[in-house]
Scaffold this motif. Structure first.
Motif, PDB file in Angstrom:
ATOM      1  N   GLU A  41      21.570  -8.227  -6.997  1.00 32.11           N
ATOM      2  CA  GLU A  41      22.447  -7.054  -7.088  1.00 32.11           C
ATOM      3  C   GLU A  41      22.222  -6.098  -5.925  1.00 32.11           C
ATOM      4  N   TYR A  89      23.645  -7.601  -2.768  1.00 28.48           N
ATOM      5  CA  TYR A  89      25.103  -7.503  -2.780  1.00 28.48           C
ATOM      6  C   TYR A  89      25.547  -6.081  -2.434  1.00 28.48           C
ATOM      7  N   GLN A 104      34.137 -15.995  -1.603  1.00 30.92           N
ATOM      8  CA  GLN A 104      32.933 -15.745  -2.388  1.00 30.92           C
ATOM      9  C   GLN A 104      31.828 -16.721  -1.999  1.00 30.92           C
ATOM     10  N   LEU A 140      23.976 -14.082   0.905  1.00 32.95           N
ATOM     11  CA  LEU A 140      23.045 -13.413  -0.003  1.00 32.95           C
ATOM     12  C   LEU A 140      21.924 -14.324  -0.490  1.00 32.95           C
ATOM     13  N   LEU A 143      26.726 -15.248  -7.978  1.00 37.23           N
ATOM     14  CA  LEU A 143      27.396 -14.077  -7.403  1.00 37.23           C
ATOM     15  C   LEU A 143      28.536 -13.617  -8.297  1.00 37.23           C
ATOM     16  N   ARG A 153      28.990  -9.866  -9.792  1.00 34.81           N
ATOM     17  CA  ARG A 153      30.195  -9.053  -9.617  1.00 34.81           C
ATOM     18  C   ARG A 153      30.785  -8.665 -10.974  1.00 34.81           C
TER      19      ARG A 153
END
Length: 206
Positions: free
Chosen positions: A158, A161, A177, A184, A191, A195
């Motif tokens: 997190e 991101y 994505q 990442l 991911l 999100r």
């Protein structure tokens, strides 16, 4: 528009960029126009492939390039994205003229201004101001890479991101994505969950 004016129009963003660091005089501007050459990379075209020597330092005028490595299992690890007014290069391959272990390709049709090693050295010799400018660029790049490595070892997905959103806010709707997840160091599925959690959190805390 004649060829000279067309070339100047492409180089202007780089001249403006240098002026924000150290204003250039007329002779220095002419050197930039002479030494940097525009090039178009089509989407999915390589600017550098694993095993080749990195021949150019790239400044992105329009579009997006990515620097990445493919591991022994075929997984892609994105080290950097370069969009408008960003630089991208394999420094080790470029300065040591040794085969690269990295790749650079275009995620969009991308216009760059690129300079070869010999021309870069000529730039330093003929206008010492560029030696200072590129030293600042390398210092900034080194600091960014250190911060990125530290994040990979010590930050949650997190947090990484969130840093991506802060560093590349203009990229969120331009790349997939899958590309973001590769940068990442997580899977696309993970991911997606990150999100989703962020989206739910923002709805619960308007």
């Amino acid at each position: 528009m004649d060829t000279a004016n067309s070339h100047l129009a492409v180089v202007q963003p780089l001249l403006d960029y240098f002026d924000t660091l150290l204003p250039l005089n007329k002779e220095e501007r002419e050197l930039v126009i002479t030494k940097f050459h525009p090039h178009l990379y089509r989407k999915r075209q390589y600017a550098l492939q694993h095993g080749d020597v990195c021949q150019h330092f790239h400044f992105v005028v329009r579009g997006c390039l990515r620097l990445y490595k493919v591991d022994h299992e075929g997984a892609v690890h994105v080290l950097q994205f370069a969009t408008e007014n960003y630089w991208i290069i394999d420094l080790t391959s470029f300065h040591r003229t040794k085969p690269s272990v990295l790749n650079i390709d275009a995620l969009e049709d991308t216009v760059v201004l690129r300079i070869a090693y010999k021309d870069l050295i000529d730039l330093y010799v003929n206008a010492p101001k560029f030696d200072r400018i590129f030293r600042v660029l390398m210092e900034n790049h080194f600091m960014q890479q250190q911060e990125r490595i530290a994040q990979l070892f010590s930050s949650t997905a997190e947090e990484r991101y969130q840093s991506f959103l802060e560093d590349y806010p203009h990229l969120l709707n331009r790349i997939s994505q899958v590309q973001i997840a590769s940068y990442l160091g997580v899977t696309p599925e993970f991911l997606s969950r990150v999100r989703s959690r962020r989206s739910k959190g923002s709805k619960e805390n308007p």
